[in-house]
Design a protein around this motif. Structure first.
Motif, PDB file in Angstrom:
ATOM      1  N   VAL A   7     -15.677  -7.551  -1.461  1.00 46.95           N
ATOM      2  CA  VAL A   7     -15.559  -6.662  -0.300  1.00 46.95           C
ATOM      3  C   VAL A   7     -14.158  -6.061  -0.278  1.00 46.95           C
ATOM      4  CG1 VAL A   7     -17.308  -7.833   1.087  1.00 46.95           C
ATOM      5  CG2 VAL A   7     -14.942  -8.569   1.227  1.00 46.95           C
ATOM      6  N   SER A   8     -14.067  -4.876   0.296  1.00 43.31           N
ATOM      7  CA  SER A   8     -12.796  -4.181   0.386  1.00 43.31           C
ATOM      8  C   SER A   8     -12.058  -4.568   1.663  1.00 43.31           C
ATOM      9  CB  SER A   8     -13.027  -2.666   0.381  1.00 43.31           C
ATOM     10  OG  SER A   8     -11.806  -1.998   0.625  1.00 43.31           O
ATOM     11  N   ASN A   9     -10.787  -4.794   1.506  1.00 43.15           N
ATOM     12  CA  ASN A   9      -9.898  -5.102   2.621  1.00 43.15           C
ATOM     13  C   ASN A   9      -8.823  -4.017   2.743  1.00 43.15           C
ATOM     14  OD1 ASN A   9      -9.066  -6.905   4.715  1.00 43.15           O
ATOM     15  ND2 ASN A   9      -7.432  -7.648   3.391  1.00 43.15           N
ATOM     16  N   LEU A  10      -9.095  -2.840   2.181  1.00 45.73           N
ATOM     17  CA  LEU A  10      -8.092  -1.781   2.137  1.00 45.73           C
ATOM     18  C   LEU A  10      -7.631  -1.376   3.531  1.00 45.73           C
ATOM     19  CD1 LEU A  10      -6.367   0.276   0.637  1.00 45.73           C
ATOM     20  CD2 LEU A  10      -8.320   1.834   0.705  1.00 45.73           C
ATOM     21  N   LYS A  11      -8.548  -1.224   4.452  1.00 44.16           N
ATOM     22  CA  LYS A  11      -8.164  -0.767   5.796  1.00 44.16           C
ATOM     23  C   LYS A  11      -7.148  -1.721   6.416  1.00 44.16           C
ATOM     24  CE  LYS A  11     -10.051   0.579  10.263  1.00 44.16           C
ATOM     25  NZ  LYS A  11     -11.285   0.785  11.049  1.00 44.16           N
ATOM     26  N   ALA A  12      -7.407  -3.024   6.362  1.00 38.91           N
ATOM     27  CA  ALA A  12      -6.493  -4.003   6.956  1.00 38.91           C
ATOM     28  C   ALA A  12      -5.130  -3.991   6.268  1.00 38.91           C
ATOM     29  CB  ALA A  12      -7.106  -5.400   6.891  1.00 38.91           C
ATOM     30  N   VAL A  13      -5.130  -3.875   4.953  1.00 39.50           N
ATOM     31  CA  VAL A  13      -3.862  -3.841   4.208  1.00 39.50           C
ATOM     32  C   VAL A  13      -3.077  -2.585   4.576  1.00 39.50           C
ATOM     33  CG1 VAL A  13      -2.817  -3.690   1.905  1.00 39.50           C
ATOM     34  CG2 VAL A  13      -4.747  -5.231   2.306  1.00 39.50           C
ATOM     35  N   ALA A  14      -3.754  -1.446   4.599  1.00 38.28           N
ATOM     36  CA  ALA A  14      -3.086  -0.182   4.917  1.00 38.28           C
ATOM     37  C   ALA A  14      -2.530  -0.195   6.343  1.00 38.28           C
ATOM     38  CB  ALA A  14      -4.050   0.981   4.725  1.00 38.28           C
ATOM     39  N   VAL A  15      -3.334  -0.623   7.289  1.00 36.30           N
ATOM     40  CA  VAL A  15      -2.897  -0.641   8.687  1.00 36.30           C
ATOM     41  C   VAL A  15      -1.714  -1.599   8.862  1.00 36.30           C
ATOM     42  CG1 VAL A  15      -3.594  -1.292  11.034  1.00 36.30           C
ATOM     43  CG2 VAL A  15      -5.100   0.130   9.635  1.00 36.30           C
ATOM     44  N   MET A  22      -6.444   7.840   6.470  1.00 35.98           N
ATOM     45  CA  MET A  22      -6.950   7.812   5.101  1.00 35.98           C
ATOM     46  C   MET A  22      -6.430   8.982   4.283  1.00 35.98           C
ATOM     47  SD  MET A  22     -10.919   6.647   5.499  1.00 35.98           S
ATOM     48  CE  MET A  22     -11.274   7.719   6.872  1.00 35.98           C
ATOM     49  N   THR A  23      -6.367  10.159   4.889  1.00 36.01           N
ATOM     50  CA  THR A  23      -5.918  11.362   4.181  1.00 36.01           C
ATOM     51  C   THR A  23      -4.485  11.196   3.687  1.00 36.01           C
ATOM     52  OG1 THR A  23      -7.365  12.710   5.541  1.00 36.01           O
ATOM     53  CG2 THR A  23      -5.626  13.854   4.371  1.00 36.01           C
ATOM     54  N   ASN A  24      -3.622  10.707   4.556  1.00 38.38           N
ATOM     55  CA  ASN A  24      -2.218  10.501   4.163  1.00 38.38           C
ATOM     56  C   ASN A  24      -2.093   9.436   3.084  1.00 38.38           C
ATOM     57  OD1 ASN A  24      -1.396  12.412   6.010  1.00 38.38           O
ATOM     58  ND2 ASN A  24      -0.928  10.910   7.593  1.00 38.38           N
ATOM     59  N   LEU A  25      -2.839   8.373   3.226  1.00 38.67           N
ATOM     60  CA  LEU A  25      -2.808   7.314   2.215  1.00 38.67           C
ATOM     61  C   LEU A  25      -3.229   7.859   0.857  1.00 38.67           C
ATOM     62  CD1 LEU A  25      -2.550   4.407   1.227  1.00 38.67           C
ATOM     63  CD2 LEU A  25      -4.851   3.985   2.119  1.00 38.67           C
ATOM     64  N   ALA A  26      -4.306   8.613   0.824  1.00 36.15           N
ATOM     65  CA  ALA A  26      -4.791   9.181  -0.440  1.00 36.15           C
ATOM     66  C   ALA A  26      -3.734  10.076  -1.076  1.00 36.15           C
ATOM     67  CB  ALA A  26      -6.078   9.957  -0.198  1.00 36.15           C
ATOM     68  N   ARG A  27      -3.140  10.939  -0.266  1.00 38.23           N
ATOM     69  CA  ARG A  27      -2.131  11.863  -0.800  1.00 38.23           C
ATOM     70  C   ARG A  27      -0.912  11.097  -1.319  1.00 38.23           C
ATOM     71  NH1 ARG A  27      -0.764  14.159   3.545  1.00 38.23           N
ATOM     72  NH2 ARG A  27       1.365  13.442   3.695  1.00 38.23           N
ATOM     73  N   LEU A  55      -3.114   2.405  -5.558  1.00 34.83           N
ATOM     74  CA  LEU A  55      -3.110   1.899  -4.187  1.00 34.83           C
ATOM     75  C   LEU A  55      -2.223   0.659  -4.084  1.00 34.83           C
ATOM     76  CD1 LEU A  55      -6.850   2.391  -3.235  1.00 34.83           C
ATOM     77  CD2 LEU A  55      -4.895   3.542  -2.175  1.00 34.83           C
ATOM     78  N   CYS A  56      -2.353  -0.249  -5.039  1.00 32.93           N
ATOM     79  CA  CYS A  56      -1.523  -1.454  -5.038  1.00 32.93           C
ATOM     80  C   CYS A  56      -0.043  -1.101  -5.169  1.00 32.93           C
ATOM     81  CB  CYS A  56      -1.930  -2.394  -6.159  1.00 32.93           C
ATOM     82  SG  CYS A  56      -3.492  -3.243  -5.876  1.00 32.93           S
ATOM     83  N   GLU A  57       0.257  -0.166  -6.042  1.00 33.74           N
ATOM     84  CA  GLU A  57       1.649   0.240  -6.235  1.00 33.74           C
ATOM     85  C   GLU A  57       2.206   0.849  -4.951  1.00 33.74           C
ATOM     86  OE1 GLU A  57       4.326   3.193  -9.082  1.00 33.74           O
ATOM     87  OE2 GLU A  57       2.150   3.136  -9.319  1.00 33.74           O
ATOM     88  N   TYR A  58       1.467   1.769  -4.347  1.00 32.22           N
ATOM     89  CA  TYR A  58       1.950   2.428  -3.142  1.00 32.22           C
ATOM     90  C   TYR A  58       2.063   1.455  -1.963  1.00 32.22           C
ATOM     91  CZ  TYR A  58       2.410   5.251   0.957  1.00 32.22           C
ATOM     92  OH  TYR A  58       2.867   5.750   2.152  1.00 32.22           O
ATOM     93  N   LEU A  59       1.054   0.615  -1.782  1.00 32.31           N
ATOM     94  CA  LEU A  59       1.048  -0.318  -0.652  1.00 32.31           C
ATOM     95  C   LEU A  59       1.865  -1.578  -0.922  1.00 32.31           C
ATOM     96  CD1 LEU A  59      -2.705   0.011   0.335  1.00 32.31           C
ATOM     97  CD2 LEU A  59      -0.731   0.905   1.609  1.00 32.31           C
ATOM     98  N   GLN A  60       2.376  -1.703  -2.151  1.00 33.05           N
ATOM     99  CA  GLN A  60       3.157  -2.868  -2.568  1.00 33.05           C
ATOM    100  C   GLN A  60       2.393  -4.163  -2.276  1.00 33.05           C
ATOM    101  OE1 GLN A  60       7.036  -2.503  -0.773  1.00 33.05           O
ATOM    102  NE2 GLN A  60       7.575  -0.788  -2.089  1.00 33.05           N
TER     103      GLN A  60
END
Length: 76
Positions: A7-15, A22-27, A55-60
């Motif tokens: 399962v994806s946990n991207l939203k929780a990690v990003a927030v 989402m648009t800013n994260l993608a860019r 995504l991992c690199e950007y979100l560290q």
């Protein structure tokens, strides 16, 4: 043996890193909005490894922060 799913946990990690759009994260991560949207909402079935790496690199974070292996019956 219990069946597993990813399962994806991207939203929780990003927030947690103050990335709430989402648009800013993608860019900023240099990935498609479509890929981010699919991971954000948890309906991605196939994900390009380069997308995950960016995504991992950007979100560290680590890959295990974004994708979680869980029991198929789990509500995660």
């Amino acid at each position: 043996m219990t069946r597993k799913r990813i399962v994806s946990n991207l939203k929780a990690v990003a927030v947690s890193r103050n990335e709430t759009a989402m648009t800013n994260l993608a860019r900023r991560a240099r990935v498609s909005e479509q890929a981010v949207r699919a991971l954000w909402h948890g309906y991605a079935r196939r994900v390009d490894l380069q997308v995950l790496a960016r995504l991992c690199e950007y979100l560290q974070c680590d890959l295990a922060d974004i994708l979680i292996l869980t029991d198929a019956e789990s509500n995660l």
